[in-house]
Design a protein around this motif. Sequence first.
Motif, mmCIF file in Angstrom:
data_model
loop_
_atom_site.group_PDB
_atom_site.id
_atom_site.type_symbol
_atom_site.label_atom_id
_atom_site.label_comp_id
_atom_site.label_asym_id
_atom_site.label_seq_id
_atom_site.Cartn_x
_atom_site.Cartn_y
_atom_site.Cartn_z
ATOM 1 N N UNK A 25 2.400 -2.815 0.452
ATOM 2 C CA UNK A 25 2.138 -1.382 0.424
ATOM 3 C C UNK A 25 2.970 -0.723 1.514
ATOM 4 N N UNK A 26 3.222 0.541 1.349
ATOM 5 C CA UNK A 26 3.968 1.284 2.366
ATOM 6 C C UNK A 26 3.027 1.957 3.353
ATOM 7 N N UNK A 27 1.743 1.675 3.257
ATOM 8 C CA UNK A 27 0.754 2.301 4.125
ATOM 9 C C UNK A 27 -0.338 1.289 4.449
ATOM 10 N N UNK A 28 -1.135 1.591 5.455
ATOM 11 C CA UNK A 28 -2.302 0.765 5.745
ATOM 12 C C UNK A 28 -3.542 1.546 5.335
ATOM 13 N N UNK A 29 -4.613 0.845 5.158
ATOM 14 C CA UNK A 29 -5.857 1.519 4.812
ATOM 15 C C UNK A 29 -6.313 2.375 5.987
#
Length: 189
Positions: A25-29
């Motif tokens: 993913x390009x983001x974290x939760x």
Amino acid sequence: MSTMVIFAWLLVLFTAGTSPAVRGKYYSDSHIVDDPVTIKKTQLHFFMHDTLSGNNPSAVPVAQPKGTVVQQGNLLPFGAVYVFDDWLTMGPDPNSKVIGNARGIYASTSRGSDFTLLLSGDFEFTSGGFNGSSISVFSRDPLVLAKEVAVVGGRGKFRMAKGFILMNAVYFNVTNGDAILECHATVFH
């Protein structure tokens, strides 16, 4: 087909779906930060010297409008782009103590009589308690004697800053565009 070719195809098929680039993913939760954040408010007072004239200007044009009729003597026709490297000083006198510099770009973004710039700059402090820190400005900048521009970030002690700078022209030469702006900055960081 040989056993080796079949094995190679099976290896490709089974490992293709497990590549980190495919599943990554390009983001974290998002998560709630447990540590309370202390927000500081800092007020700064300094002067910015923007000089377009002379042999050593601090602001110079880097792009002129194309296909636009430019009136003679108009320093900021619609579409003009300038870069600047202005001194920040303790007082309005150009010989007062230098405490930093403002570097960036401004562009003329108004086609009408309400002359307006788009200002993008980094105001770095090179002395005192904020030495090495800066505030970042990105804002509409109407060409009026008193105005407000937005602080949208910063570096060093002003990391993740927000706020505003009230600017008041204490000197403005309508012929050559030279200006000295008094800056009252309110920074939350």
